[in-house]
Design a protein around this motif. Sequence first.
Motif, mmCIF file in Angstrom:
data_model
loop_
_atom_site.group_PDB
_atom_site.id
_atom_site.type_symbol
_atom_site.label_atom_id
_atom_site.label_comp_id
_atom_site.label_asym_id
_atom_site.label_seq_id
_atom_site.Cartn_x
_atom_site.Cartn_y
_atom_site.Cartn_z
ATOM 1 N N ASN A 157 -26.304 82.018 46.045
ATOM 2 C CA ASN A 157 -25.792 80.660 46.261
ATOM 3 C C ASN A 157 -26.203 79.725 45.132
ATOM 4 O OD1 ASN A 157 -24.603 81.382 48.687
ATOM 5 N ND2 ASN A 157 -26.374 80.787 49.922
ATOM 6 N N SER A 158 -27.437 79.878 44.653
ATOM 7 C CA SER A 158 -27.909 78.984 43.593
ATOM 8 C C SER A 158 -27.123 79.192 42.304
ATOM 9 C CB SER A 158 -29.401 79.195 43.338
ATOM 10 O OG SER A 158 -29.650 80.479 42.793
ATOM 11 N N ILE A 159 -26.757 80.438 42.001
ATOM 12 C CA ILE A 159 -25.964 80.708 40.798
ATOM 13 C C ILE A 159 -24.606 80.040 40.899
ATOM 14 C CG2 ILE A 159 -24.737 82.519 39.528
ATOM 15 C CD1 ILE A 159 -27.118 84.347 40.024
ATOM 16 N N HIS A 160 -23.942 80.196 42.042
ATOM 17 C CA HIS A 160 -22.617 79.608 42.207
ATOM 18 C C HIS A 160 -22.677 78.079 42.219
ATOM 19 C CE1 HIS A 160 -21.486 83.731 43.379
ATOM 20 N NE2 HIS A 160 -20.264 83.361 43.043
ATOM 21 N N LYS A 161 -23.702 77.516 42.839
ATOM 22 C CA LYS A 161 -23.839 76.064 42.847
ATOM 23 C C LYS A 161 -24.095 75.532 41.440
ATOM 24 C CE LYS A 161 -25.459 75.473 47.619
ATOM 25 N NZ LYS A 161 -26.606 75.062 48.480
ATOM 26 N N LYS A 162 -24.921 76.250 40.682
ATOM 27 C CA LYS A 162 -25.227 75.831 39.325
ATOM 28 C C LYS A 162 -23.982 75.912 38.450
ATOM 29 C CE LYS A 162 -28.001 74.655 35.941
ATOM 30 N NZ LYS A 162 -28.590 73.295 35.867
ATOM 31 N N ILE A 163 -23.172 76.936 38.645
ATOM 32 C CA ILE A 163 -21.925 77.073 37.889
ATOM 33 C C ILE A 163 -21.000 75.901 38.194
ATOM 34 C CG2 ILE A 163 -19.781 78.404 37.765
ATOM 35 C CD1 ILE A 163 -21.477 80.935 37.921
ATOM 36 N N THR A 164 -20.869 75.573 39.473
ATOM 37 C CA THR A 164 -20.020 74.443 39.866
ATOM 38 C C THR A 164 -20.519 73.147 39.253
ATOM 39 O OG1 THR A 164 -19.466 75.507 41.974
ATOM 40 C CG2 THR A 164 -19.119 73.132 41.826
ATOM 41 N N LEU A 165 -21.837 72.951 39.269
ATOM 42 C CA LEU A 165 -22.428 71.745 38.694
ATOM 43 C C LEU A 165 -22.203 71.669 37.195
ATOM 44 C CD1 LEU A 165 -24.202 69.223 38.988
ATOM 45 C CD2 LEU A 165 -26.206 70.698 38.729
ATOM 46 N N LEU A 166 -22.404 72.790 36.498
ATOM 47 C CA LEU A 166 -22.214 72.811 35.048
ATOM 48 C C LEU A 166 -20.762 72.541 34.674
ATOM 49 C CD1 LEU A 166 -24.483 75.783 33.919
ATOM 50 C CD2 LEU A 166 -24.713 73.393 33.225
ATOM 51 N N ARG A 207 -21.641 71.952 24.253
ATOM 52 C CA ARG A 207 -21.836 73.331 23.782
ATOM 53 C C ARG A 207 -23.017 73.992 24.490
ATOM 54 N NH1 ARG A 207 -20.321 71.048 18.697
ATOM 55 N NH2 ARG A 207 -22.503 70.712 18.133
ATOM 56 N N GLU A 208 -24.107 73.233 24.649
ATOM 57 C CA GLU A 208 -25.277 73.789 25.336
ATOM 58 C C GLU A 208 -24.952 74.131 26.779
ATOM 59 O OE1 GLU A 208 -28.119 70.698 24.856
ATOM 60 O OE2 GLU A 208 -28.533 71.149 22.731
ATOM 61 N N ALA A 209 -24.228 73.252 27.446
ATOM 62 C CA ALA A 209 -23.852 73.505 28.833
ATOM 63 C C ALA A 209 -22.901 74.695 28.938
ATOM 64 C CB ALA A 209 -23.202 72.262 29.443
ATOM 65 N N GLU A 210 -22.008 74.833 27.959
ATOM 66 C CA GLU A 210 -21.061 75.946 27.980
ATOM 67 C C GLU A 210 -21.781 77.281 27.786
ATOM 68 O OE1 GLU A 210 -16.936 73.827 26.418
ATOM 69 O OE2 GLU A 210 -18.344 74.647 24.954
ATOM 70 N N VAL A 211 -22.828 77.296 26.939
ATOM 71 C CA VAL A 211 -23.618 78.519 26.750
ATOM 72 C C VAL A 211 -24.329 78.883 28.046
ATOM 73 C CG1 VAL A 211 -25.629 79.496 25.583
ATOM 74 C CG2 VAL A 211 -23.927 78.224 24.268
ATOM 75 N N GLU A 212 -24.929 77.889 28.695
ATOM 76 C CA GLU A 212 -25.621 78.142 29.964
ATOM 77 C C GLU A 212 -24.641 78.616 31.027
ATOM 78 O OE1 GLU A 212 -28.605 75.889 33.149
ATOM 79 O OE2 GLU A 212 -27.811 74.793 31.412
ATOM 80 N N LEU A 213 -23.461 78.016 31.037
ATOM 81 C CA LEU A 213 -22.437 78.405 32.002
ATOM 82 C C LEU A 213 -22.020 79.856 31.795
ATOM 83 C CD1 LEU A 213 -20.424 77.635 34.248
ATOM 84 C CD2 LEU A 213 -18.864 76.856 32.441
ATOM 85 N N ALA A 214 -21.802 80.238 30.540
ATOM 86 C CA ALA A 214 -21.409 81.618 30.234
ATOM 87 C C ALA A 214 -22.494 82.601 30.654
ATOM 88 C CB ALA A 214 -21.120 81.756 28.739
ATOM 89 N N THR A 215 -23.757 82.229 30.434
ATOM 90 C CA THR A 215 -24.873 83.096 30.814
ATOM 91 C C THR A 215 -24.914 83.306 32.323
ATOM 92 O OG1 THR A 215 -26.175 82.338 28.921
ATOM 93 C CG2 THR A 215 -27.374 83.379 30.724
ATOM 94 N N LEU A 216 -24.722 82.225 33.068
ATOM 95 C CA LEU A 216 -24.727 82.332 34.526
ATOM 96 C C LEU A 216 -23.561 83.182 35.035
ATOM 97 C CD1 LEU A 216 -25.710 78.721 35.634
ATOM 98 C CD2 LEU A 216 -27.030 80.806 35.982
ATOM 99 N N LYS A 217 -22.408 83.005 34.434
ATOM 100 C CA LYS A 217 -21.244 83.786 34.861
ATOM 101 C C LYS A 217 -21.449 85.277 34.607
ATOM 102 C CE LYS A 217 -17.624 80.290 34.745
ATOM 103 N NZ LYS A 217 -16.302 79.883 34.201
ATOM 104 N N GLU A 218 -22.221 85.609 33.572
ATOM 105 C CA GLU A 218 -22.533 87.008 33.297
ATOM 106 C C GLU A 218 -23.423 87.610 34.378
ATOM 107 O OE1 GLU A 218 -24.267 87.028 29.451
ATOM 108 O OE2 GLU A 218 -22.358 86.788 28.376
#
Length: 242
Positions: A84-93, A24-35
């Motif tokens: 690039n860092s946002i997209h890499k972080k999204i892929t990692l999450l 759940r925590e990772a999904e919240v972070e993922l949603a924030t990054l996608k925004e």
Amino acid sequence: AYEIRLSLVGSEMCIRDRYQRRVREAEVELATLKEKIPVVEGSRGQLEALRGVYNQLLGARVSDNKHTNLTFPNVEVKWNQLNNSIHKKITLLEAQISAKKASGVSAEQAQEFKECFAHFDRDQNGIISRDEFKACLNSVGEFLSDEQLDLVIKEYGSSDGTVAYEGFQSFMLKRVSDNDTENDIVEAFRVLAGDKPYVTEVQLRPVFDNDTLAYLLKSLPPYPGVQGAYDFNAWVNSAYHK
């Protein structure tokens, strides 16, 4: 009708609360990054406008800017790094979330899921039909009514009634928290086998359809010393202790 729960994993293999919290925590972070993606992409126009100003300054031979120490190349590098860092972080999450969701299942059990799905995926396109999905579930001890099956497909499948492997895996991960114990399943097999330590194709055939029967005959190990017999104890034990 026999109520046989041939679960591939034991209740101790279920996804624990700590994994669910982390997901759940990772999904919240993922949603924030996608925004943030449209915000960053929306600034691309400003970056290009700045490039135009920079080129004009170069054309005018202006090399010093008393208003800032930054240069356009510096800004462009930082913008690309951020993007690039946002997209890499999204892929990692996304990879972490996928791994954590499967953390209650061993690699061997995950392989069992894949092999089961592949057996019923006749054209090997990663999608199975409603009937194939039902047979696949039957083979792992999930006996659903037509109404229940429709609800499962609605949640885990597509509008056309098909189910992809991802949906099948998600359903199985949820179902591994079933309350059946290893002894319950062995006892159900023993009833089917007439209180013998092995089961035969003749005993299995009235219970399962052809596809499910074929899968079970392929998966159940032979019982030593008895021709045409299958060792359900060994199979259940293997499922619970991998």
